[in-house]
Design a protein around this motif. Structure first.
Motif, PDB file in Angstrom:
ATOM      1  N   ASN A  45      -1.773   9.927   9.155  1.00  0.00           N
ATOM      2  CA  ASN A  45      -0.372  10.100   8.797  1.00  0.00           C
ATOM      3  C   ASN A  45       0.250   8.734   8.485  1.00  0.00           C
ATOM      4  OD1 ASN A  45       0.467   8.850  11.246  1.00  0.00           O
ATOM      5  ND2 ASN A  45       0.450  10.811  12.318  1.00  0.00           N
ATOM      6  N   ARG A  46       1.508   8.751   8.138  1.00  0.00           N
ATOM      7  CA  ARG A  46       2.195   7.527   7.721  1.00  0.00           C
ATOM      8  C   ARG A  46       2.075   6.415   8.770  1.00  0.00           C
ATOM      9  NH1 ARG A  46       5.853   6.051   3.972  1.00  0.00           N
ATOM     10  NH2 ARG A  46       7.479   4.586   4.616  1.00  0.00           N
ATOM     11  N   ALA A  47       2.364   6.741  10.018  1.00  0.00           N
ATOM     12  CA  ALA A  47       2.304   5.733  11.084  1.00  0.00           C
ATOM     13  C   ALA A  47       0.878   5.213  11.280  1.00  0.00           C
ATOM     14  CB  ALA A  47       2.846   6.318  12.391  1.00  0.00           C
ATOM     15  N   GLU A  48      -0.094   6.105  11.196  1.00  0.00           N
ATOM     16  CA  GLU A  48      -1.490   5.689  11.383  1.00  0.00           C
ATOM     17  C   GLU A  48      -1.947   4.756  10.260  1.00  0.00           C
ATOM     18  OE1 GLU A  48      -3.021   9.673  13.787  1.00  0.00           O
ATOM     19  OE2 GLU A  48      -3.108   9.623  11.607  1.00  0.00           O
ATOM     20  N   GLU A  98       1.650  10.061  -3.148  1.00  0.00           N
ATOM     21  CA  GLU A  98       1.070   8.900  -3.811  1.00  0.00           C
ATOM     22  C   GLU A  98       2.204   8.064  -4.420  1.00  0.00           C
ATOM     23  OE1 GLU A  98      -0.062  10.276  -8.322  1.00  0.00           O
ATOM     24  OE2 GLU A  98      -1.622  10.444  -6.808  1.00  0.00           O
ATOM     25  N   HIS A  99       1.890   6.815  -4.756  1.00  0.00           N
ATOM     26  CA  HIS A  99       2.893   5.896  -5.309  1.00  0.00           C
ATOM     27  C   HIS A  99       2.243   5.085  -6.414  1.00  0.00           C
ATOM     28  CE1 HIS A  99       6.441   3.329  -5.303  1.00  0.00           C
ATOM     29  NE2 HIS A  99       5.642   2.283  -5.318  1.00  0.00           N
ATOM     30  N   ASP A 100       2.922   4.966  -7.536  1.00  0.00           N
ATOM     31  CA  ASP A 100       2.395   4.215  -8.687  1.00  0.00           C
ATOM     32  C   ASP A 100       0.984   4.679  -9.067  1.00  0.00           C
ATOM     33  OD1 ASP A 100       4.682   2.707  -8.941  1.00  0.00           O
ATOM     34  OD2 ASP A 100       3.886   0.943  -7.933  1.00  0.00           O
ATOM     35  N   GLY A 101       0.729   5.976  -8.893  1.00  0.00           N
ATOM     36  CA  GLY A 101      -0.581   6.508  -9.245  1.00  0.00           C
ATOM     37  C   GLY A 101      -1.682   6.197  -8.248  1.00  0.00           C
ATOM     38  N   LYS A 102      -1.315   5.576  -7.120  1.00  0.00           N
ATOM     39  CA  LYS A 102      -2.300   5.228  -6.095  1.00  0.00           C
ATOM     40  C   LYS A 102      -2.240   6.265  -4.973  1.00  0.00           C
ATOM     41  CE  LYS A 102      -3.625   1.325  -8.021  1.00  0.00           C
ATOM     42  NZ  LYS A 102      -2.645   0.362  -8.271  1.00  0.00           N
ATOM     43  N   VAL A 161      -2.499   8.109  -1.309  1.00  0.00           N
ATOM     44  CA  VAL A 161      -2.073   7.815   0.064  1.00  0.00           C
ATOM     45  C   VAL A 161      -3.239   7.170   0.800  1.00  0.00           C
ATOM     46  CG1 VAL A 161      -1.357   8.849   2.253  1.00  0.00           C
ATOM     47  CG2 VAL A 161      -0.402   9.690   0.098  1.00  0.00           C
ATOM     48  N   GLY A 162      -2.967   6.093   1.503  1.00  0.00           N
ATOM     49  CA  GLY A 162      -3.995   5.377   2.258  1.00  0.00           C
ATOM     50  C   GLY A 162      -4.555   4.165   1.531  1.00  0.00           C
ATOM     51  N   THR A 163      -4.189   3.996   0.252  1.00  0.00           N
ATOM     52  CA  THR A 163      -4.603   2.812  -0.494  1.00  0.00           C
ATOM     53  C   THR A 163      -3.821   1.617   0.018  1.00  0.00           C
ATOM     54  OG1 THR A 163      -5.010   4.140  -2.472  1.00  0.00           O
ATOM     55  CG2 THR A 163      -4.766   1.766  -2.791  1.00  0.00           C
ATOM     56  N   VAL A 164      -4.524   0.576   0.447  1.00  0.00           N
ATOM     57  CA  VAL A 164      -3.880  -0.610   1.017  1.00  0.00           C
ATOM     58  C   VAL A 164      -4.562  -1.856   0.472  1.00  0.00           C
ATOM     59  CG1 VAL A 164      -3.505  -1.927   3.161  1.00  0.00           C
ATOM     60  CG2 VAL A 164      -3.142   0.551   3.137  1.00  0.00           C
ATOM     61  N   TYR A 165      -3.749  -2.870   0.194  1.00  0.00           N
ATOM     62  CA  TYR A 165      -4.260  -4.180  -0.207  1.00  0.00           C
ATOM     63  C   TYR A 165      -3.698  -5.230   0.734  1.00  0.00           C
ATOM     64  CZ  TYR A 165      -5.593  -1.843  -4.503  1.00  0.00           C
ATOM     65  OH  TYR A 165      -6.159  -0.978  -5.410  1.00  0.00           O
ATOM     66  N   ILE A 166      -4.572  -6.118   1.172  1.00  0.00           N
ATOM     67  CA  ILE A 166      -4.180  -7.257   2.001  1.00  0.00           C
ATOM     68  C   ILE A 166      -4.426  -8.518   1.181  1.00  0.00           C
ATOM     69  CG2 ILE A 166      -4.564  -8.524   4.146  1.00  0.00           C
ATOM     70  CD1 ILE A 166      -3.603  -5.604   4.572  1.00  0.00           C
ATOM     71  N   GLY A 175       0.809  -1.208   0.000  1.00  0.00           N
ATOM     72  CA  GLY A 175       0.000   0.000   0.000  1.00  0.00           C
ATOM     73  C   GLY A 175       0.841   1.256   0.000  1.00  0.00           C
ATOM     74  N   VAL A 176       0.163   2.370   0.164  1.00  0.00           N
ATOM     75  CA  VAL A 176       0.808   3.682   0.154  1.00  0.00           C
ATOM     76  C   VAL A 176       0.595   4.342   1.513  1.00  0.00           C
ATOM     77  CG1 VAL A 176       0.996   5.905  -1.015  1.00  0.00           C
ATOM     78  CG2 VAL A 176       0.223   3.896  -2.300  1.00  0.00           C
ATOM     79  N   ALA A 177       1.684   4.488   2.269  1.00  0.00           N
ATOM     80  CA  ALA A 177       1.587   5.109   3.583  1.00  0.00           C
ATOM     81  C   ALA A 177       1.788   6.623   3.523  1.00  0.00           C
ATOM     82  CB  ALA A 177       2.606   4.489   4.543  1.00  0.00           C
TER      83      ALA A 177
END
Length: 159
Positions: A137-140, A108-112, A114-119, A102-104
């Motif tokens: 934030n990043r840690a959260e 943004e990363h790879d066009g995704k 911040v907060g996008t996460v995949y499990i 995901g993106v912490a």
């Protein structure tokens, strides 16, 4: 962290009760999931190990994620999470593999966003992935991703 430790305690207990082993493949959480599981008494009876696959080269070389998939989808993708879970399950010989990507933030990363996460979750029945949109934030975001991974592990242990 109390809620995370509660989830981890439930996961360890359920795995031990069912005689199942677990392995983790972690990108954005960088070992948090396995560390929280290992904080729980009895974890040595169910936790096979974990791979911190922060770089795509590790996803490919250690976990067997398709370089074509990574090139097409980027590292923050549901199919990548599922492939990571399947790869760590095979590499470490566990009954269940759980993966996080995901993106912490802060960018943004790879066009995704911040907060996008995949499990990703892999069992003998196959692999699946779950997508989330977290904020903070990043840690959260990393903490929420860890919680989501533990919840999905619990669900896999209960099925």
């Amino acid at each position: 962290m109390t809620n995370l430790h509660h989830l981890a305690g439930e996961a360890v207990k359920n795995a031990l009760d069912r005689g199942l082993t677990v392995a983790t493949a972690e990108s954005l959480t960088a070992g948090m999931v396995s560390a929280i599981l290992a904080d729980t008494a009895g974890a040595s009876g169910m936790l096979q190990g974990g791979v911190v696959a922060y770089q795509n080269s590790v996803k490919v070389d250690v976990l067997g994620v398709s370089p074509d998939l990574l090139a097409a989808a980027g590292s923050v993708d549901g199919e990548v999470a599922a492939a990571m879970a399947a790869g760590v399950r095979a590499a470490l010989g566990s009954d269940i593999g759980v993966a996080t990507t995901g993106v912490a933030g802060p960018e943004e990363h790879d066009g995704k966003a911040v907060g996008t996460v995949y499990i990703g979750v892999a069992t003998a029945d196959g692999t699946e992935f779950f997508d989330y949109g977290f904020s903070g934030n990043r840690a959260e975001i990393r903490g929420q991703a860890c919680g989501a991974a533990l919840e999905r592990l619990l669900a896999a242990l209960s099925s």
